[in-house]
Every structure is written in structure tokens, then in C-alpha cells.
Design a protein around this motif. Structure first.
Motif, short mmCIF file in Angstrom:
data_model
loop_
_atom_site.label_atom_id
_atom_site.label_comp_id
_atom_site.label_asym_id
_atom_site.label_seq_id
_atom_site.Cartn_x
_atom_site.Cartn_y
_atom_site.Cartn_z
N MET A 176 0.84 -1.20 0.00
CA MET A 176 0.00 0.00 0.00
C MET A 176 0.88 1.25 0.00
O MET A 176 1.90 1.32 0.70
N ILE A 177 0.49 2.23 -0.79
CA ILE A 177 1.16 3.53 -0.89
C ILE A 177 0.27 4.58 -0.25
O ILE A 177 -0.95 4.58 -0.48
N VAL A 178 0.85 5.48 0.52
CA VAL A 178 0.13 6.66 1.01
C VAL A 178 0.75 7.89 0.36
O VAL A 178 1.98 8.05 0.35
N LEU B 287 -3.70 10.98 2.19
CA LEU B 287 -3.69 11.56 3.54
C LEU B 287 -3.71 13.07 3.40
O LEU B 287 -2.77 13.67 2.88
N SER B 288 -4.80 13.69 3.83
CA SER B 288 -4.95 15.13 3.72
C SER B 288 -6.15 15.57 4.54
O SER B 288 -6.85 14.74 5.14
N ARG B 289 -6.38 16.87 4.57
CA ARG B 289 -7.63 17.42 5.07
C ARG B 289 -8.31 18.12 3.90
O ARG B 289 -7.69 18.96 3.23
N ILE B 290 -9.55 17.75 3.64
CA ILE B 290 -10.29 18.27 2.49
C ILE B 290 -11.56 18.96 2.99
O ILE B 290 -12.23 18.47 3.90
N SER B 291 -11.86 20.08 2.39
CA SER B 291 -13.02 20.87 2.80
C SER B 291 -14.32 20.10 2.60
O SER B 291 -14.43 19.22 1.73
N THR B 292 -15.32 20.46 3.40
CA THR B 292 -16.67 19.95 3.19
C THR B 292 -17.47 20.82 2.23
O THR B 292 -18.67 20.60 2.05
N ASP B 293 -16.81 21.79 1.58
CA ASP B 293 -17.51 22.61 0.59
C ASP B 293 -17.71 21.82 -0.70
O ASP B 293 -17.29 20.66 -0.81
N GLN C 91 -9.18 13.59 6.15
CA GLN C 91 -9.94 14.33 7.15
C GLN C 91 -10.80 15.36 6.43
O GLN C 91 -10.39 15.91 5.41
N ARG C 92 -11.98 15.64 6.94
CA ARG C 92 -12.85 16.66 6.34
C ARG C 92 -13.07 17.78 7.36
O ARG C 92 -13.09 17.55 8.57
N GLY C 93 -13.20 19.00 6.86
CA GLY C 93 -13.42 20.15 7.73
C GLY C 93 -14.12 21.27 7.01
O GLY C 93 -14.16 21.32 5.77
N PRO C 94 -14.67 22.26 7.75
CA PRO C 94 -15.47 23.33 7.14
C PRO C 94 -14.64 24.43 6.48
O PRO C 94 -15.19 25.31 5.84
N GLU C 95 -13.32 24.41 6.65
CA GLU C 95 -12.48 25.43 6.04
C GLU C 95 -12.58 25.35 4.51
O GLU C 95 -12.83 24.29 3.96
N PRO C 96 -12.38 26.47 3.81
CA PRO C 96 -12.52 26.45 2.35
C PRO C 96 -11.40 25.69 1.65
O PRO C 96 -10.33 25.44 2.22
#
Length: 311
Positions: A1-3, A45-51, A72-77
Motif C-alpha cells: 500500500m502507498i500513502v 492523507l490530507s484534510r479536504i473541505s466539506t464545501d 480528514q474533512r473540515g469546514p475550512e474552504p
């Protein structure tokens, strides 16, 4: 597996009509898409907006065979990049990054035990606080014995303290198993003039090789690809192509190299160190052919394995 670890964003790319069209991208994101489309097992592996842009980014990962358990998901743009294209298809970027989702990534802790390789690069190793988070992952996975792969993919306009960044880059090299860098980025990292001969870049790459990586791959634009190992310098000419733009070309090289190493059971630092000149020529030809397809169409659209017709 690659990340593949790092940012995703939306490129606003000029159209022939003079408009700006949104294209999903970001260096590490493109790497993950390229490797997934070439049928390597990949997690992002990242944080991606919920927009809305974030939703589209995740959907495209799934459509490209990339797993998202580590996203990871978050409300930031979502980060935006406005792209300018030169006549030869080369790109320059203006970024909108303040408070965006990808730089807010949190440490995921040790990665799953089936992870054999982790790829890093681009904005994710520049913009805090995310840069320090990804740096910790790099150190930890290197210590664990995973193959760590780095493409600094310099965006000089976002590096406020070039000297500090260059020092930080040097600190990463002992923890890197495979380094991929463009000739232009190598010149920037060494403060060489833009027209410095490639012989100077090769000498610099030898210094980096001595610092830790098992191999250093150089992307040379229209001149093709090269790799430096402890015993060889191998050059591979470019695949002929009519260039639409070069967006994502280097990222496709990175993703295709990861896929090739997976398909040839070479996802370890020792396996990379043991590749001979013939195998490296195969790997670079594969990566170059994939990048040529990306250059033949607008935006970062790496090929699927069926389009490449190579193993």
C-alpha cells in the motif's frame, strides 16, 4: 500500500475563450490520482473541505481508485490556485491559501502496517501548521522503514523565508528514500542561476544522493528524465507529444514511478537502491509516457493504465 500525503486544491485554468475553468488538482492529489489510475494501491492523507469543491475532490479520488480512509474533512474552504499559461504550455501559479482546509491537517499517528511507501511534497511542506504535521509523518515513517518519496515541487511565491526552507529541505534528505526534483527546482534550491548548466545540477544531485536518498530522479522538461544512483546516471528521452499544457506533468511522473515500483515489487529503499540501469530505464520510460499523456490534455488529467499500454 502507498500513502500520498499533502494538499488538494482547485486550479482555475484559462480556457481558449479567456475564461477561468476549475480543475481539481494540487501536487500530492495529482500524484495519488496518477498512481491510482495506474492501478497501484493508494490511500490519500490530507484534510479536504466539506464545501462543494471538497466533495468533488473526494469523488474524483474514488473514481481514480484512491482510498480515502486517511482523509480528514473540515469546514475550512478549499485552496484555490489561479494558473497562467505561457505559449509553450508551462504554468505559473497564484495561490489563495489563508485558512484553507489542507493546511489544517492533524497528525494521523502511525500509519497502517500495510503501508510500504509514503510520498510527500509541494505546498504541504511549506504552509504551517500542516507542514510540521507532514514533517513528523515523514520522520516517523522513515524510522519505521517505509520507503519515503519526496518531490519538493517548489512554489517560490509562497516561501517567505527561502533560506529557512532550504535548510529544512536539507534536514529531510537523510529521511528520504527516493528524491524526485525538477531541474528548475534544483537550481532554485541551490541558488543557481536559471541558465546554470545541467552539469552543475547533476553535481548538486550527487551531493543530495550522498545525504541519504537511494536515488535522485530529475525531470528535465522537454529533455526527458534522468536518474542518479550510486553507480549510474541514466537518461531517458522525452515521449513525443503535442503539449496542451504541463499542469500535473511532474506529479504524473511521481505517481507513475510509485506505480511502477509497486508493480515490480520494488517499494522499499533497498529495492530502489538495487535497481540496475536497465530497470531504471524502464521505470523512467513508463513515467515519461504517462506524463506525456497528461501534457496532451488540459489540466492535470493523468492516464488510466489502459491508456498507457505499458507495464
Amino acid at each position: 500500500m502507498i500513502v500520498v500525503a499533502g494538499e488538494s486544491l482547485v486550479d482555475l485554468v484559462p480556457t481558449p475563450e479567456g475564461h477561468l475553468a476549475p480543475r481539481l488538482g494540487g501536487g500530492p492529489y495529482n500524484v495519488a490520482v496518477a498512481a491510482g489510475r495506474l492501478e497501484a494501491p493508494v490511500r490519500f492523507l490530507s484534510r479536504i473541505s466539506t464545501d462543494l469543491f471538497g466533495d468533488r475532490l473526494v469523488e474524483r479520488l474514488h473514481a481514480s481508485n484512491v482510498r480515502t480512509e486517511l482523509v480528514q474533512r473540515g469546514p475550512e474552504p478549499t485552496t484555490l490556485a489561479v494558473v497562467g499559461l505561457a505559449e509553450d504550455g508551462s504554468a505559473r501559479y497564484s495561490f489563495y491559501v489563508d485558512g484553507t482546509a489542507d493546511r489544517q491537517v492533524t497528525d494521523p499517528g502511525p500509519l497502517p502496517g500495510d503501508v510500504r511507501a509514503v510520498s510527500f511534497g509541494t505546498l504541504s511542506l511549506v504552509l504551517e501548521p500542516g507542514a510540521s504535521t507532514y514533517e513528523r509523518v515523514l520522520w516517523r515513517e522513515s524510522e519505521r522503514g517505509a520507503l519515503t518519496v519526496l518531490d519538493p515541487n517548489i512554489r517560490a511565491g509562497l516561501i517567505r523565508d527561502p533560506l529557512a526552507y532550504r535548510d529544512r529541505y536539507d534536514s529531510w534528505l537523510p529521511h528520504v528514500g527516493l528524491l524526485k526534483v525538477s531541474v528548475d527546482d534544483a537550481r532554485w534550491l541551490a541558488e543557481l542561476p536559471d541558465d546554470a548548466p545541467e552539469a552543475d545540477v547533476l553535481a548538486l544531485a550527487r551531493d543530495w544522493l550522498a545525504a541519504g536518498p537511494a536515488a535522485v530522479v530529475l525531470t528535465r522538461g522537454g529533455e526527458g528524465l534522468a536518474v542518479l544512483t550510486a553507480t549510474d546516471v541514466i537518461h531517458v528521452p522525452p515521449t513525443p507529444v503535442t503539449v496542451v499544457d504541463t499542469i500535473g506533468a511532474g506529479d504524473t511522473v511521481q505517481g507513475a514511478l510509485l506505480a511502477w515500483l509497486h508493480h515490480h515489487d520494488a517499494l522499499s529503499t533497498e529495492a530502489v537502491r538495487g535497481l540496475g540501469a536497465g530497470k531504471w530505464a524502464e521505470a523512467l520510460a513508463y513515467a515519461g509516457a504517462a506524463a506525456a499523456i497528461t501534457c496532451s490534455r488540459a489540466g492535470a488529467e493523468p492516464p488510466f493504465k489502459r491508456e498507457l499500454g505499458m507495464t
